[in-house]
Design a protein around this motif. Structure first.
Motif, PDB file in Angstrom:
ATOM      1  N   ASN A   1      31.796  36.699  45.671  1.00  0.00           N
ATOM      2  CA  ASN A   1      32.884  36.001  44.984  1.00  0.00           C
ATOM      3  C   ASN A   1      34.102  36.915  44.859  1.00  0.00           C
ATOM      4  OD1 ASN A   1      32.222  37.777  42.976  1.00  0.00           O
ATOM      5  ND2 ASN A   1      31.288  36.269  41.631  1.00  0.00           N
ATOM      6  N   GLU A   2      35.169  36.331  44.374  1.00  0.00           N
ATOM      7  CA  GLU A   2      36.445  37.052  44.339  1.00  0.00           C
ATOM      8  C   GLU A   2      36.393  38.246  43.384  1.00  0.00           C
ATOM      9  OE1 GLU A   2      39.823  34.479  43.730  1.00  0.00           O
ATOM     10  OE2 GLU A   2      41.067  36.211  43.216  1.00  0.00           O
ATOM     11  N   ILE A   3      35.746  38.039  42.221  1.00  0.00           N
ATOM     12  CA  ILE A   3      35.675  39.132  41.235  1.00  0.00           C
ATOM     13  C   ILE A   3      35.026  40.362  41.860  1.00  0.00           C
ATOM     14  CG2 ILE A   3      34.600  39.855  39.049  1.00  0.00           C
ATOM     15  CD1 ILE A   3      34.902  37.048  38.020  1.00  0.00           C
ATOM     16  N   SER A   4      33.955  40.110  42.610  1.00  0.00           N
ATOM     17  CA  SER A   4      33.241  41.243  43.226  1.00  0.00           C
ATOM     18  C   SER A   4      34.115  41.931  44.277  1.00  0.00           C
ATOM     19  CB  SER A   4      31.958  40.762  43.894  1.00  0.00           C
ATOM     20  OG  SER A   4      31.202  40.024  43.002  1.00  0.00           O
ATOM     21  N   LEU A   5      34.886  41.123  44.992  1.00  0.00           N
ATOM     22  CA  LEU A   5      35.763  41.711  46.008  1.00  0.00           C
ATOM     23  C   LEU A   5      36.776  42.646  45.340  1.00  0.00           C
ATOM     24  CD1 LEU A   5      36.735  41.785  48.964  1.00  0.00           C
ATOM     25  CD2 LEU A   5      38.156  39.791  48.464  1.00  0.00           C
ATOM     26  N   HIS A   6      37.357  42.164  44.238  1.00  0.00           N
ATOM     27  CA  HIS A   6      38.325  42.984  43.514  1.00  0.00           C
ATOM     28  C   HIS A   6      37.661  44.239  42.960  1.00  0.00           C
ATOM     29  CE1 HIS A   6      42.112  40.742  43.288  1.00  0.00           C
ATOM     30  NE2 HIS A   6      41.366  39.652  43.416  1.00  0.00           N
ATOM     31  N   LYS A   7      36.495  44.012  42.336  1.00  0.00           N
ATOM     32  CA  LYS A   7      35.852  45.112  41.613  1.00  0.00           C
ATOM     33  C   LYS A   7      35.289  46.194  42.541  1.00  0.00           C
ATOM     34  CE  LYS A   7      32.337  45.904  38.101  1.00  0.00           C
ATOM     35  NZ  LYS A   7      31.361  45.284  37.224  1.00  0.00           N
ATOM     36  N   PHE A   8      34.614  45.763  43.593  1.00  0.00           N
ATOM     37  CA  PHE A   8      33.898  46.744  44.419  1.00  0.00           C
ATOM     38  C   PHE A   8      34.610  47.059  45.745  1.00  0.00           C
ATOM     39  CE2 PHE A   8      30.430  44.714  41.898  1.00  0.00           C
ATOM     40  CZ  PHE A   8      30.008  45.844  41.220  1.00  0.00           C
TER      41      PHE A   8
ATOM     42  N   SER B   1      34.137  33.641  51.894  1.00  0.00           N
ATOM     43  CA  SER B   1      35.258  32.692  51.809  1.00  0.00           C
ATOM     44  C   SER B   1      35.891  32.577  53.193  1.00  0.00           C
ATOM     45  CB  SER B   1      36.295  33.198  50.809  1.00  0.00           C
ATOM     46  OG  SER B   1      37.396  32.325  50.790  1.00  0.00           O
ATOM     47  N   ASP B   2      36.698  31.528  53.374  1.00  0.00           N
ATOM     48  CA  ASP B   2      37.366  31.421  54.679  1.00  0.00           C
ATOM     49  C   ASP B   2      38.672  32.188  54.719  1.00  0.00           C
ATOM     50  OD1 ASP B   2      38.622  29.781  52.917  1.00  0.00           O
ATOM     51  OD2 ASP B   2      38.926  28.127  54.332  1.00  0.00           O
ATOM     52  N   LYS B   3      39.142  32.606  53.538  1.00  0.00           N
ATOM     53  CA  LYS B   3      40.380  33.410  53.558  1.00  0.00           C
ATOM     54  C   LYS B   3      40.402  34.368  52.373  1.00  0.00           C
ATOM     55  CE  LYS B   3      43.014  29.695  51.364  1.00  0.00           C
ATOM     56  NZ  LYS B   3      41.951  28.724  51.308  1.00  0.00           N
ATOM     57  N   LEU B   4      41.264  35.381  52.496  1.00  0.00           N
ATOM     58  CA  LEU B   4      41.367  36.358  51.420  1.00  0.00           C
ATOM     59  C   LEU B   4      42.101  35.738  50.242  1.00  0.00           C
ATOM     60  CD1 LEU B   4      42.277  39.595  53.386  1.00  0.00           C
ATOM     61  CD2 LEU B   4      40.077  38.945  52.415  1.00  0.00           C
ATOM     62  N   PRO B   5      41.755  36.139  49.028  1.00  0.00           N
ATOM     63  CA  PRO B   5      42.462  35.587  47.869  1.00  0.00           C
ATOM     64  C   PRO B   5      43.890  36.115  47.800  1.00  0.00           C
ATOM     65  CG  PRO B   5      40.931  37.287  47.178  1.00  0.00           C
ATOM     66  CD  PRO B   5      40.723  37.102  48.651  1.00  0.00           C
ATOM     67  N   PRO B   6      44.799  35.307  47.283  1.00  0.00           N
ATOM     68  CA  PRO B   6      46.181  35.791  47.176  1.00  0.00           C
ATOM     69  C   PRO B   6      46.261  36.976  46.205  1.00  0.00           C
ATOM     70  CG  PRO B   6      45.904  33.672  46.044  1.00  0.00           C
ATOM     71  CD  PRO B   6      44.618  33.951  46.744  1.00  0.00           C
ATOM     72  N   GLY B   7      47.177  37.872  46.499  1.00  0.00           N
ATOM     73  CA  GLY B   7      47.415  38.997  45.597  1.00  0.00           C
ATOM     74  C   GLY B   7      46.353  40.083  45.655  1.00  0.00           C
ATOM     75  N   LEU B   8      45.508  40.058  46.685  1.00  0.00           N
ATOM     76  CA  LEU B   8      44.466  41.093  46.782  1.00  0.00           C
ATOM     77  C   LEU B   8      45.125  42.426  47.142  1.00  0.00           C
ATOM     78  CD1 LEU B   8      41.292  41.470  46.854  1.00  0.00           C
ATOM     79  CD2 LEU B   8      41.542  41.416  49.337  1.00  0.00           C
ATOM     80  N   PRO B   9      44.875  43.470  46.348  1.00  0.00           N
ATOM     81  CA  PRO B   9      45.483  44.766  46.692  1.00  0.00           C
ATOM     82  C   PRO B   9      44.938  45.291  48.021  1.00  0.00           C
ATOM     83  CG  PRO B   9      44.016  44.953  44.779  1.00  0.00           C
ATOM     84  CD  PRO B   9      44.059  43.502  45.146  1.00  0.00           C
ATOM     85  N   ALA B  10      45.733  46.127  48.654  1.00  0.00           N
ATOM     86  CA  ALA B  10      45.314  46.670  49.958  1.00  0.00           C
ATOM     87  C   ALA B  10      44.000  47.431  49.799  1.00  0.00           C
ATOM     88  CB  ALA B  10      46.394  47.612  50.471  1.00  0.00           C
ATOM     89  N   MET B  11      43.132  47.246  50.770  1.00  0.00           N
ATOM     90  CA  MET B  11      41.858  47.970  50.727  1.00  0.00           C
ATOM     91  C   MET B  11      41.694  48.765  52.016  1.00  0.00           C
ATOM     92  SD  MET B  11      39.347  45.498  48.740  1.00  0.00           S
ATOM     93  CE  MET B  11      39.871  44.887  47.150  1.00  0.00           C
ATOM     94  N   GLU B  12      40.975  49.863  51.893  1.00  0.00           N
ATOM     95  CA  GLU B  12      40.797  50.711  53.071  1.00  0.00           C
ATOM     96  C   GLU B  12      39.868  50.069  54.089  1.00  0.00           C
ATOM     97  OE1 GLU B  12      40.461  55.121  52.687  1.00  0.00           O
ATOM     98  OE2 GLU B  12      39.960  54.537  50.633  1.00  0.00           O
TER      99      GLU B  12
END
Ligand SMILES: Cc1ncc(C[n+]2csc(CCOP(=O)(O)OP(=O)(O)O)c2C)c(N)n1
Ligand code: SF4
Length: 486
Positions: free
Chosen positions: A367-374, A388-399
């Motif tokens: 889920n989105e929370i886990s994507l943000h958190k981890f 999900s079929d797409k990234l959530p809006p406003g997701l910070p850049a990830m390595e």
């Protein structure tokens, strides 16, 4: 009246946003009128004023305050029931510079954890314990606690506590004050503003003493539990005043600084002991960490009910069948309502030293929370599979590279959303080529009794593999190679 200004602000020691369901984010999980929130606030403000947030560690108990880590933006460890003083001991001894706070309810501290608190106090551990005494087990629905008053009704003392059967209330502040080692013990109460100010002072004093390295400090806080006491918040505060204060008198029970002990063993920080002068940067696993014989660390995260833990178990069992060394470390919120859940799985060639996979090779974010958190914990050489079929809006850049797998949708089309985790398993197998799909089928066959469901699960694994395969093909990545980061 101009001279008054109302200032409302949240302590910077609290997280800006509490990690709860979106419709509940405006409130904490505590009941209205509960004392835990007040105590949290006093602690947070003290830490903010002392400027020790970056070296403070909060050890939360099992009880209503079990998810205190949702609120305090600092080091957090959640201890088993009654064990915060033991956990705090280890933290403080291995990081003498840190400020370690054990936070406990009366069931936690005075019942199952009686031994831990007495011995930590007796050893004079240089920690601070905040003991929230509400004379009842709050979280579990109102069973008798060691601090329950004589005559007080609880679910396990329905006729009122009788000394002849259940004994007398335990006076923890007084009991600990019989020991030599503690330097500061005080009992305060959350009855009115005056007493809350005294509690504020006691909280600060205990933490200040810890900062000075003085020794064991303990503050008992008589605290309202309006829900279990079946009272309004006002009635609950009055009840403390009228009933609890007579049994648990307020006051300072110990306030002295001990002379340094001649044979004191110097405590050395773990990093110094290991010859690591500065904390080492955590290096993500190299791209080579893939293929049938490579070590693999996976974090699978989502909500309870999404099959997160089961997916981890299946992966671990596959590892065992493939003669790998494996570990499966689940972690789930204690709250019953759609709490967060995650698990770490290690698939190694050598024995697994530490089952943590905080910086995994692959994060499966359900889920989105886990994507943000981890997500931010996955290094540049790792990968993220996102449900999900797409990234959530406003997701910070990830390595790490993120693959969107519309797993719930795929599973739905196959007949049941329950197979979402199996779609993700397929994607994971295709991404890492760590183990053959046939092993997954064999594990499922042993686990899933329902033939129809078993068939859907197997189809879901294949569908997940296919989905990932297509994405890799679009990126021109040969099968079995982790994709380069974007
Ligand atoms: C080992 C173990 N035993 C029992 C429990 C059940 N349990 C959960 S919370 C709790 C009591 C909590 O009461 P208290 O410490 O007074 O905290 P409060 O909820 O009142 O803040 C118990 C017995 C558990 N989680 N683990
Ligand atoms: S049950 Fe009692 S201790 Fe628990 S949150 Fe509610 S008021 Fe607070």
């Amino acid at each position: 009246m101009d001279e008054y200004q109302v200032i409302e602000s949240k302590s910077p020691v609290f997280y800006e946003k509490y990690e709860r369901k979106s419709e509940l984010q405006h409130q904490t999980h505590y009941c209205p009128g509960c004392g835990h929130g007040v105590v949290h606030k006093l602690i947070a403000e003290a830490i903010a004023d002392m400027g020790t947030q970056d070296r403070s560690i909060f050890v939360s108990p099992v009880g209503c305050s079990v998810v205190a880590y949702y609120y305090f933006d600092m080091g957090n460890v959640q201890a088993a029931h009654g064990r915060p003083p033991a956990v705090a001991t280890a933290l403080k001894r291995s990081n003498p510079e840190s400020m370690v706070i054990a936070y406990q309810g009366d069931g936690d501290l005075a019942a199952i954890g009686t031994a831990e608190i007495i011995h930590a106090a007796n050893r004079g551990e240089k920690i601070t314990v905040f003991f929230v005494n509400n004379a009842i087990y709050g979280m579990t629905g109102g069973q008798m606690a060691p601090t329950t008053l004589v005559g007080q009704i609880s679910t396990t003392s329905p006729w009122g506590r009788r000394p002849s059967n259940e004994g007398y209330p335990l006076h923890m502040a007084e009991l600990l004050a019989t020991l030599e080692a503690p330097v500061y013990i005080e009992r305060v109460a959350l009855t009115d503003n005056k007493n809350i100010m005294k509690a504020r002072k006691a909280v600060r004093k205990a933490l200040d003493l810890q900062r000075e390295g003085a020794g064991f400090t303990f503050v008992e806080i008589l605290s309202p539990c309006p829900t279990i006491w079946n009272m309004t918040p006002q009635e609950a505060r009055k009840w403390i005043e009228e009933k609890m204060l007579a049994v648990f008198p307020l006051g300072v029970y110990r306030d002295r600084k001990l002379a340094p002990v001649a044979d004191a063993v110097p405590q050395i920080s773990v990093s110094k002991l290991l010859g690591l002068e500065a904390p080492q940067e955590v290096v993500a696993a190299p791209v080579a960490a893939k293929g049938p014989h490579a070590d693999l660390r996976v974090n699978i995260a989502g909500f309870g009910g999404q099959g997160v833990l089961l997916l981890g178990q299946i992966l671990a069992e596959m590892g065992m069948r493939e003669s790998r060394e494996v570990s499966w470390l689940p972690s789930y919120g204690p709250e019953m309502r759609s709490g967060s859940a995650h698990c770490y799985v290690c698939l190694f060639n050598e024995r697994v030293g530490a089952p943590l996979a905080e910086h995994p090779d692959v994060l499966v974010a359900m889920n989105e929370i886990s994507l943000h958190k981890f997500g931010k914990l996955v290094g540049a050489h790792g990968s993220i599979l996102y449900n999900s079929d797409k990234l959530p809006p406003g997701l910070p850049a990830m390595e790490a590279h993120i693959y969107c797998i519309p797993a719930a949708e795929i599973a739905d089309k196959l007949g049941t959303t329950k197979a979402t985790n199996m779609v993700m398993l397929g994607a994971l197998l295709e991404l890492t080529h760590t183990m053959p799909r046939e092993t997954a089928f064999a594990v499922l066959k042993a686990k899933v009794r329902n033939a129809k469901l078993l068939e859907v699960d197997c189809l879901a694994i294949d569908a997940g593999m296919e989905c990932l395969r297509k994405q890799l093909a679009e990126m021109h990545v040969p099968a079995g190679e982790l994709a380069p980061c974007h």
